[in-house]
Design a protein around this motif. Structure first.
Motif, short mmCIF file in Angstrom:
data_model
loop_
_atom_site.label_atom_id
_atom_site.label_comp_id
_atom_site.label_asym_id
_atom_site.label_seq_id
_atom_site.Cartn_x
_atom_site.Cartn_y
_atom_site.Cartn_z
N GLY A 695 1.98 0.80 -9.50
CA GLY A 695 1.26 2.04 -9.23
C GLY A 695 -0.02 2.14 -10.01
N LEU A 696 -0.31 1.15 -10.85
CA LEU A 696 -1.52 1.17 -11.67
C LEU A 696 -2.76 0.96 -10.81
N PRO A 697 -3.90 1.48 -11.26
CA PRO A 697 -5.15 1.23 -10.53
C PRO A 697 -5.64 -0.19 -10.79
N GLY A 719 0.48 0.72 -3.00
CA GLY A 719 0.20 0.27 -1.65
C GLY A 719 -1.19 0.55 -1.15
N CYS A 720 -2.01 1.22 -1.94
CA CYS A 720 -3.36 1.55 -1.48
C CYS A 720 -4.29 0.33 -1.48
N ILE A 827 0.97 5.65 3.33
CA ILE A 827 0.68 4.60 2.37
C ILE A 827 1.82 4.57 1.36
N SER A 828 2.37 3.38 1.14
CA SER A 828 3.47 3.23 0.19
C SER A 828 3.66 1.75 -0.08
N GLU A 857 -0.66 -0.65 11.58
CA GLU A 857 0.44 -1.06 12.46
C GLU A 857 1.26 -2.16 11.81
N ALA A 858 0.66 -2.86 10.86
CA ALA A 858 1.39 -3.91 10.15
C ALA A 858 2.52 -3.35 9.30
N SER A 859 2.51 -2.04 9.07
CA SER A 859 3.59 -1.44 8.28
C SER A 859 4.90 -1.44 9.05
#
Length: 924
Positions: A695-697, A719-720, A827-828, A857-859
């Motif tokens: 979760g870190l930037p 996931g961003c 987003i995850s 869509e790849a999710s």
């Protein structure tokens, strides 16, 4: 447990569908009774008066508008027009003097023994044989009940008894269960009889228990009368009912709420229900708890039966968090519900309100599909109830219905009929309806003398009817507009007509009007639509009903019941609408009613309970999940040709938290070198593909990996952002998964969080590239009160962000123990892993990949692209559940012992590196 057909359903509802009545069996035909003075019910502890309507509790009770007009007691409150009465030979009640025409009883009295019609909530007969009506009887009733025994005395002393339909039961629920027929092969109803039981001897109770179980598939819950009264009259109807329908509890109206007895008795009644359910539960049963009377029951059952499948359905509305949070017992009620596997609501709005309320009050993660608690994921769904269309059509074909239709058309020849059927409490909007009808007669004088409003009143408590206060406005209208042969408002209690007569009313009506100020699902509007199959006249429906929230009912004439003038205009529109336009609107309504049936409701609810239960069984406490067995995984790892390793960084490979579980401001993201060495060694195996999820930037966190572990794939900010794997042709690069997202919300979110940061000692904000973290507790104080303040501030901040920015920008909030994360929807970490596994994703395409050329869509997880072994170690339960769909995936949770998990294995944080070292040292 794939189908509910193979399992017994335990259905808990406050009142049983069947109750005990003295006598061998019900008479085949109703006995002749006087039309003007109906006899009191034999099955009453007291012969209750009809509650006084109006604001003055000392005013004379309003028996019906007909009697009120005849006795000349109705007086106009604002107009000095003399009282206009109806001549004795002109009956306002259309069913009072015409019974001889059709060979039916002229007016059903409370002792009429016609079978209770369980269509929606119509109580048929005996509507006032209420267990909870305990006021002193009126003079008229006392004259009739002198020297008569009470219902309890009769039942106790009578040598025989039988079962009959319970007029207090939830008719909509009963119809829904019956509508599926043999699909529910076994069921057991749990509830009360709906009558006083203190005088029942033990042998009588045992007799009732045995025969109710054998003949009615029911088990009575025996509750002392005083306890039931405190629970039902005071807490349920004076506290919960108003609050759930958007009435904020206040001292003048709900003083009983501040008396501990009503809440204590509510808990006691819920515990009695739970005890009966637990005593009758057998392995494989499905428990279905219903309505606001029993909101604590799921948690009470879960305490004793931790592995039982439990579903809860709320048949009424659920308010916004601003209303519900006013209840001092809010946490108890919410925690009671969250012990269920599935919580069902009538509409998506009610379900959304519940999720927001839980997020705000309990600071739990609220997702579109449900609530993530410490123990399990609780499904929250909108499953609207409907009517049994086939059963209603069969009832409409009853010859008596056709006869009453003919009588009503003769009685009201040349008239326009507006029909309504509501409880007389405040939230049903009956007063607003009648006021709008008065405004209609004023605005359109041509309809005076030609339009009649027939209002059917359903039972409720005396206190609620008093607050509904319709007597004054009805009396004023009838005083103003009545003539020798015309009365504009005809007021009927439920016992004044049979269900066949009610169907006849719906059939001949020119419009049906629902003016609720707030309501769960107005099934009476569904009944009206089906009864209008021939005439196809329009429906007037309040915008505040759950029914209106569904698009199929948007073809009605919508009204805001608070807007008297526009409601009057809606009445005029309905009465003057052309047949062609009305038929077109009716067709849309009919299609929705035919699709949203009672059968669909029952099937959907029970199926979802089973599905949720099965999901939760896979996600048990981590203590019951096997410890990670390296030897069993080693063989599969050794002989696999292509491996995918997905490893969480925080709390798996490394932790930034202090020993107390929080992160102080300024704590650096310094990752030990041995972590990089271990990852590089794993990545050095050509069969391995290693990804680290965090979760870190990128800056100040994940950029350390770019230089210390260049061959490892990275996922940052949950996931961003994705750092691709390097290839011979192209080096690794950072890809933004939110490049096309509107991130302007961050400025407004920072303003909100700055406000709360100033008021929460020790809190601070971590602003990242695409997400924001607010750490509201950093252990700056040892006082428990300071932590409670921080938790309240966090709940307020989450609610404020969600309400003002959540839907507008598509955001979700993920709460933690001492912080929460604000992140865009869709987003995850699971979506990022989906992109990795996708053939055209960042882990597969060599060069030229940009955020614009890659869609989400790849999710949607495709095949693992040749990967024959997946090992995931971490705490993201959504990712674990998705990976469990692959047969060749081994999922391992590092969650603390008190948290649930769907993972196949569990492992302690301090053991993770040792296990990975064993894998890295294995010779390939």
């Amino acid at each position: 447990m794939s189908s509910y057909r193979n399992h017994r359903i335990i259905i808990a509802t406050l009142f049983l569908p069947q109750t005990a009545v003295p006598g061998d069996s019900p008479p085949q035909t109703p006995p002749p009774v006087p039309t003007q003075l109906p006899l009191p019910s034999l099955f009453n502890l007291k012969i209750p008066e009809r509650p006084a309507y109006g604001r003055n509790k000392t005013s004379a009770p309003l028996k019906s508008i007909v009697e009120d007009m005849r006795d000349k007691t109705a007086k106009s409150s604002r107009i000095s027009t003399p009282q206009v009465t109806t001549p004795n030979n002109e009956q306002s009640n259309p069913f009072a003097s015409l019974g001889q025409v059709v060979g039916s009883p002229t007016s059903l009295s409370p002792d009429s023994t016609l079978k209770h019609e369980h269509q929606t909530t119509h109580t048929g007969t005996n509507a006032h044989s209420s267990r909870f009506a305990r006021k002193s009887p009126s003079i008229r009733q006392r004259s009739l009940s002198a020297n008569r025994r009470t219902e309890s005395d009769l039942l106790v002393s009578h040598p025989t008894w039988h079962t009959e339909s319970n007029p207090h039961s939830n008719g909509g629920l009963y119809n829904a269960v019956c509508s599926v027929g043999s699909r529910i092969r076994r069921k057991l109803w749990v509830g009360t009889l709906g009558t006083h039981t203190d005088s029942f001897k033990d042998n009588l109770k045992r007799s009732i228990d045995k025969r109710m179980f054998q003949k009615a598939e029911s088990v009575p819950v025996w509750i002392p009368d005083a306890e039931f009264e405190k629970c039902y009259d005071e807490f349920c109807h004076q506290v919960l009912w108003p609050a759930l329908h958007y009435a904020i509890p206040d001292a003048p109206k709900t003083k009983s709420f501040y008396e501990s007895a009503s809440w204590t008795q509510y808990q006691s009644v819920n515990q009695r229900f739970a005890d009966v359910i637990i005593a009758n539960y057998r392995e494989g049963d499905i428990i279905w708890v219903n309505d606001y009377h029993l909101m604590l029951v799921p948690a009470m059952i879960r305490k004793k039966l931790p592995n039982a499948p439990i579903g809860f359905f709320l048949h009424v509305a659920f308010p916004s968090s601003e209303i519900f949070r006013c209840l001092s017992v809010r946490e108890h009620l919410l925690n009671g519900l969250l012990a269920s596997d599935l919580i069902g609501f009538q509409t998506p709005n009610f379900a959304r309100h519940f999720r927001q309320t839980v997020s705000r009050i309990l600071a739990l993660e609220a997702l579109p599909r449900g609530i993530q608690t410490e123990e399990r994921f609780v499904d929250v769904a909108a499953i609207p109830i409907g009517i049994d269309v086939a059963a209603l059509s069969e009832k409409r074909r009853n010859p008596e219905v056709a006869q009453w239709v003919q009588v009503l058309r003769q009685r009201y020849a040349g008239m326009k009929l507006i029909v309504g059927r509501d409880k007389l409490d405040e939230v049903q909007g009956v007063r607003q309806k009648i006021q709008a009808f008065e405004a209609f007669l004023d605005k359109y004088p041509d309809f005076q003398g030609k339009t009649v409003l027939i209002q059917v009143a359903l039972q409720t408590t005396g206190e609620n009817e008093l607050q509904g206060s319709v007597a004054d406005v009805v009396s004023r209208i009838n005083s103003r507009f009545s003539t020798l042969t015309y009365q504009p408002v005809v007021f009927l209690h439920t016992q004044d007509l049979t269900f066949n007569q009610y169907l006849a009313l719906l059939t001949v009506a020119d419009t049906f009007m629902v003016s609720s100020l707030r309501e769960g699902m107005a099934l009476r509007s569904h009944e009206y639509v089906e009864c209008q199959e021939e005439r196809k006249r329009p429906l007037i429906l309040s915008e505040f009903t759950g029914t209106y929230s569904y698009s199929g009912f948007r073809s009605c004439i919508p009204i805001n019941p608070w807007d008297k003038r526009n409601t009057a205009a809606a009445i005029h529109t309905a009465l003057t609408m052309s047949d062609e336009e009305a038929a077109s609107s009716w067709l849309d309504l009919h299609r929705h009613v035919a699709a949203q049936t009672a059968q669909n409701f029952t099937n959907s609810f029970l199926t979802r309970v089973i599905r949720a239960y099965n999901d939760h069984q896979r996600g048990t406490d981590v203590e019951s999940v096997a410890l990670f067995d390296v030897s069993r995984v080693l063989t599969q790892y050794k002989y696999s040709a292509k491996r995918l390793l997905l490893l969480d960084l925080e709390d798996t490979l490394w932790t930034r938290k202090s020993s107390a579980g929080f992160i102080k401001q300024g704590t650096p993201c310094t990752i030990p070198q041995d972590v990089f060495d271990l990852l590089n060694k794993l990545n050095g195996d050509p069969k391995n593909e290693v990804w680290v999820l965090s979760g870190l930037p990128i800056k100040g966190g994940m950029d350390q990996f770019a230089s210390n572990a260049p061959g490892v794939g990275l996922i940052a900010e949950n996931g961003c952002f994705i750092k691709t794997l390097p290839t011979r042709e192209h080096p690794s690069e950072w890809i933004s998964m939110v490049a096309n997202f509107n991130l302007s919300w961050k400025g407004a979110c920072m303003e909100i969080l700055n406000y709360f940061t100033e008021r929460t000692p020790g809190s601070y904000i971590e602003q990242r590239d695409a997400t924001i973290v607010w750490r509201f507790w950093t252990g700056s104080s040892d006082q428990a009160s300071d932590r409670q303040w921080a938790l309240r501030q966090a709940a307020e901040a989450q609610n404020h962000i969600f309400d003002s920015l959540g839907e507008r920008y598509g955001l979700r909030i993920i709460p933690g123990a001492n912080s929460f994360l604000v992140i865009p929807n869709n987003i995850s970490r699971p979506t990022a892993v989906g992109a990795i596994l996708h053939p055209g994703g960042p882990g597969r395409v060599s060069g030229g990949l940009t955020a614009a050329s890659f869609t989400l869509e790849a999710s949607d997880f495709d095949s693992p692209n040749g990967v024959d072994f997946i090992l995931a170690i971490g705490t993201d339960e959504k990712l674990i559940r998705r990976l469990n769909e692959f047969d060749n995936a081994e999922t391992c949770s590092t969650a603390p012992p008190n948290k649930g998990t769907d993972a196949k294995w569990r492992i302690n944080y301090d053991q993770v590196r040792g296990v990975l070292t064993q894998l890295a040292n294995m010779a390939t």
